[in-house]
Design a protein around this motif. Structure first.
Motif, mmCIF file in Angstrom:
data_model
loop_
_atom_site.group_PDB
_atom_site.id
_atom_site.type_symbol
_atom_site.label_atom_id
_atom_site.label_comp_id
_atom_site.label_asym_id
_atom_site.label_seq_id
_atom_site.Cartn_x
_atom_site.Cartn_y
_atom_site.Cartn_z
ATOM 1 N N ASN A 55 0.723 -1.380 0.034
ATOM 2 C CA ASN A 55 -0.056 0.086 -0.145
ATOM 3 C C ASN A 55 0.655 1.412 0.031
ATOM 4 O O ASN A 55 0.414 2.313 -0.821
ATOM 5 N N GLU A 59 1.440 4.044 -2.893
ATOM 6 C CA GLU A 59 1.116 5.430 -2.817
ATOM 7 C C GLU A 59 2.145 6.301 -3.270
ATOM 8 O O GLU A 59 1.960 7.447 -3.787
ATOM 9 N N GLN A 62 2.244 6.328 -7.296
ATOM 10 C CA GLN A 62 1.206 7.083 -7.753
ATOM 11 C C GLN A 62 1.268 8.568 -7.412
ATOM 12 O O GLN A 62 0.814 9.516 -8.201
ATOM 13 N N HIS A 66 1.336 11.212 -10.558
ATOM 14 C CA HIS A 66 0.307 12.548 -10.345
ATOM 15 C C HIS A 66 1.187 13.763 -10.481
ATOM 16 O O HIS A 66 0.668 14.698 -11.116
ATOM 17 N N LEU A 130 -10.494 13.355 4.500
ATOM 18 C CA LEU A 130 -11.505 12.248 3.628
ATOM 19 C C LEU A 130 -12.828 12.552 3.544
ATOM 20 O O LEU A 130 -13.450 12.724 2.603
ATOM 21 N N LEU A 143 -3.521 13.401 1.093
ATOM 22 C CA LEU A 143 -3.960 12.354 1.712
ATOM 23 C C LEU A 143 -3.124 11.257 1.626
ATOM 24 O O LEU A 143 -3.059 10.396 2.567
ATOM 25 N N ARG B 35 -9.563 -5.318 -5.706
ATOM 26 C CA ARG B 35 -8.760 -4.361 -5.631
ATOM 27 C C ARG B 35 -9.437 -2.850 -6.108
ATOM 28 O O ARG B 35 -10.178 -2.970 -7.370
ATOM 29 N N THR B 37 -7.400 0.367 -7.054
ATOM 30 C CA THR B 37 -6.018 0.966 -7.238
ATOM 31 C C THR B 37 -6.005 1.817 -8.421
ATOM 32 O O THR B 37 -4.887 1.919 -8.895
ATOM 33 N N PRO B 38 -7.000 2.345 -9.086
ATOM 34 C CA PRO B 38 -6.364 2.902 -10.418
ATOM 35 C C PRO B 38 -6.056 4.305 -10.100
ATOM 36 O O PRO B 38 -6.264 4.942 -8.778
ATOM 37 N N GLU B 39 -5.358 4.868 -10.809
ATOM 38 C CA GLU B 39 -4.820 6.257 -10.733
ATOM 39 C C GLU B 39 -5.849 7.376 -10.636
ATOM 40 O O GLU B 39 -5.888 8.412 -10.044
ATOM 41 N N HIS B 40 -7.009 7.033 -11.583
ATOM 42 C CA HIS B 40 -8.141 8.265 -11.552
ATOM 43 C C HIS B 40 -9.412 7.438 -11.392
ATOM 44 O O HIS B 40 -10.208 7.072 -12.212
ATOM 45 N N TYR B 71 -6.894 -4.431 -1.564
ATOM 46 C CA TYR B 71 -6.279 -3.009 -1.657
ATOM 47 C C TYR B 71 -7.140 -1.821 -2.144
ATOM 48 O O TYR B 71 -7.936 -2.308 -2.878
ATOM 49 N N PHE B 72 -6.841 -0.775 -1.443
ATOM 50 C CA PHE B 72 -7.476 0.477 -2.142
ATOM 51 C C PHE B 72 -6.685 1.682 -1.856
ATOM 52 O O PHE B 72 -6.121 1.873 -0.637
ATOM 53 N N ASN B 73 -6.386 2.170 -2.698
ATOM 54 C CA ASN B 73 -5.497 3.498 -2.880
ATOM 55 C C ASN B 73 -6.456 4.765 -2.211
ATOM 56 O O ASN B 73 -7.520 4.574 -2.125
ATOM 57 N N THR B 74 -5.451 5.931 -1.648
ATOM 58 C CA THR B 74 -6.291 6.673 -1.028
ATOM 59 C C THR B 74 -7.198 7.600 -1.907
ATOM 60 O O THR B 74 -8.186 8.100 -1.621
ATOM 61 N N SER B 75 -6.858 7.445 -3.255
ATOM 62 C CA SER B 75 -7.789 8.239 -4.236
ATOM 63 C C SER B 75 -9.092 7.472 -4.408
ATOM 64 O O SER B 75 -10.326 8.014 -4.551
ATOM 65 N N SER B 77 -10.269 5.791 -1.842
ATOM 66 C CA SER B 77 -11.169 5.877 -0.468
ATOM 67 C C SER B 77 -12.268 6.985 -0.624
ATOM 68 O O SER B 77 -13.099 6.890 0.024
ATOM 69 N N LYS B 78 -11.697 7.964 -1.332
ATOM 70 C CA LYS B 78 -12.810 9.309 -1.276
ATOM 71 C C LYS B 78 -14.106 8.681 -2.021
ATOM 72 O O LYS B 78 -15.365 8.877 -1.615
#
Lengths: 183, 133
Positions: A55, A59, A62, A66, A130, A143, B35, B37-40, B71-75, B77-78
């Motif tokens: 994880n 991050e 990514q 970005h 969040l 975040l 999962r 985890t995409p960027e967008h 898994y999940f990315n912070t993007s 999570s929103k």
């Protein structure tokens, strides 16, 4: 042959899991993660640590995708660097990428704040951002850095090295303990 | 005249970076797993939001949400929170909403993520561990 053996010994002793130099686009980010995951599955028996590292590394990668500035788009451009190593007591993620100088002040401020927060304060901050759904202040990296700090339980180490009037290299380092991190 | 409006289920196969989704308005069973985890992620979750927006206007009596991320990315999570907020809001109109958050056994971080969402939403989640994926 001796030179090769010496080179091999050096790489082996530094426990390098992955090293990459170059621009990281979406495809490369996926390739990097696909490369790391099976290595991690082999190397790390503790599921908690394995997932935590994956994880955090995701991050980091990514964030770079970005926010990096392409080497070819600027004078004095430098390639992005990523190094993932496995040491006895922790994994170490080191990254370096070009950023606009306009971002430095805010980024430095944010990282410095994160590094002062206790685990509970990190959690509060994380949930607040969040819930607000407001990523505009810090961007998606904001975040991401909090998430990295929470998961690793470690200080986020960083440095800026000025390239020119417009750009700098942002170096970032985070360690992920191989034992359960104290939260 | 009785008017019955049925929505087609939303079924999205999983990919390497996006989850399996199976939202069934008629049974009230909503599953999301895998999962994210995409960027967008907003691009992916736009289709989910569109469906959920229609559902909340004419919900079933009960909504059972089952979530199991590896898994999940912070993007993401929103986006995940946004969907859960919309579905949880049905409680205010008397609709029953139950959320079960699954996590791999020993994945304390994923368990904590469920607790985080539960805290933000002010909705109790049932937390259930599963054998390693």
């Amino acid at each position: 042959m001796t030179e090769y053996n010496e080179f091999y010994r050096q790489l082996h002793s530094e426990s390098i899991m992955l090293t990459y130099k170059g621009e990281i686009n979406s495809k490369m980010a996926s390739a990097i993660m696909e490369t790391v995951e099976p290595r991690l599955n082999l190397l790390e028996p503790d599921l908690r640590v394995r997932k935590r590292l994956y994880n955090i590394f995701l991050e980091c990668i990514q964030n770079i995708v970005h926010h990096q500035v392409s080497k070819s788009s600027i004078m004095d451009g430098q390639p992005t660097l990523v190094l993932l190593t496995a040491e006895e007591h922790a994994y170490c993620i080191r990254t370096g990428n070009t950023v606009s100088n306009d971002l430095i002040h805010e980024l430095k401020e944010w990282l410095d704040v994160i590094n002062t927060l206790s685990p509970d304060e990190l959690k509060i901050s994380h949930l607040k951002i969040l819930d607000r759904g407001d990523f505009s202040n810090r961007g998606t990296a904001g975040l991401g850095f909090i998430d990295i700090a929470r998961r690793s339980g470690q200080q986020l180490r960083y440095a800026f090295e000025r390239l020119n009037e417009s750009y700098s290299i942002f170096s970032f380092l985070v360690t992920v303990p191989r034992t359960h991190a104290v939260r | 005249m009785i008017q019955i409006w049925t929505m087609d289920p939303l079924i999205i196969p999983a990919t390497n970076t996006t989850p399996y989704v199976n939202f069934d308005a008629s049974s009230g069973d909503f599953k999301i797993s895998g999962r994210s985890t995409p960027e967008h992620p907003s691009e992916y979750y736009a289709q989910v939001n569109t469906w959920v927006d229609k559902y909340v206007h004419a919900p079933g009596g009960e909504t059972h949400i089952s979530i199991y991320f590896e898994y999940f990315n912070t993007s993401s999570s929103k986006c995940i929170l946004e969907i859960l907020k919309k579905l949880s809001s049905l409680r205010a109109s008397g609709s029953h909403v139950a959320i079960e958050w699954f996590y791999e056994k020993e994945d304390e971080d994923m368990k904590d993520a469920g607790l985080d969402f539960s805290e933000i939403l002010k909705v109790p989640f049932k937390l259930t561990s599963k054998p390693e994926i």
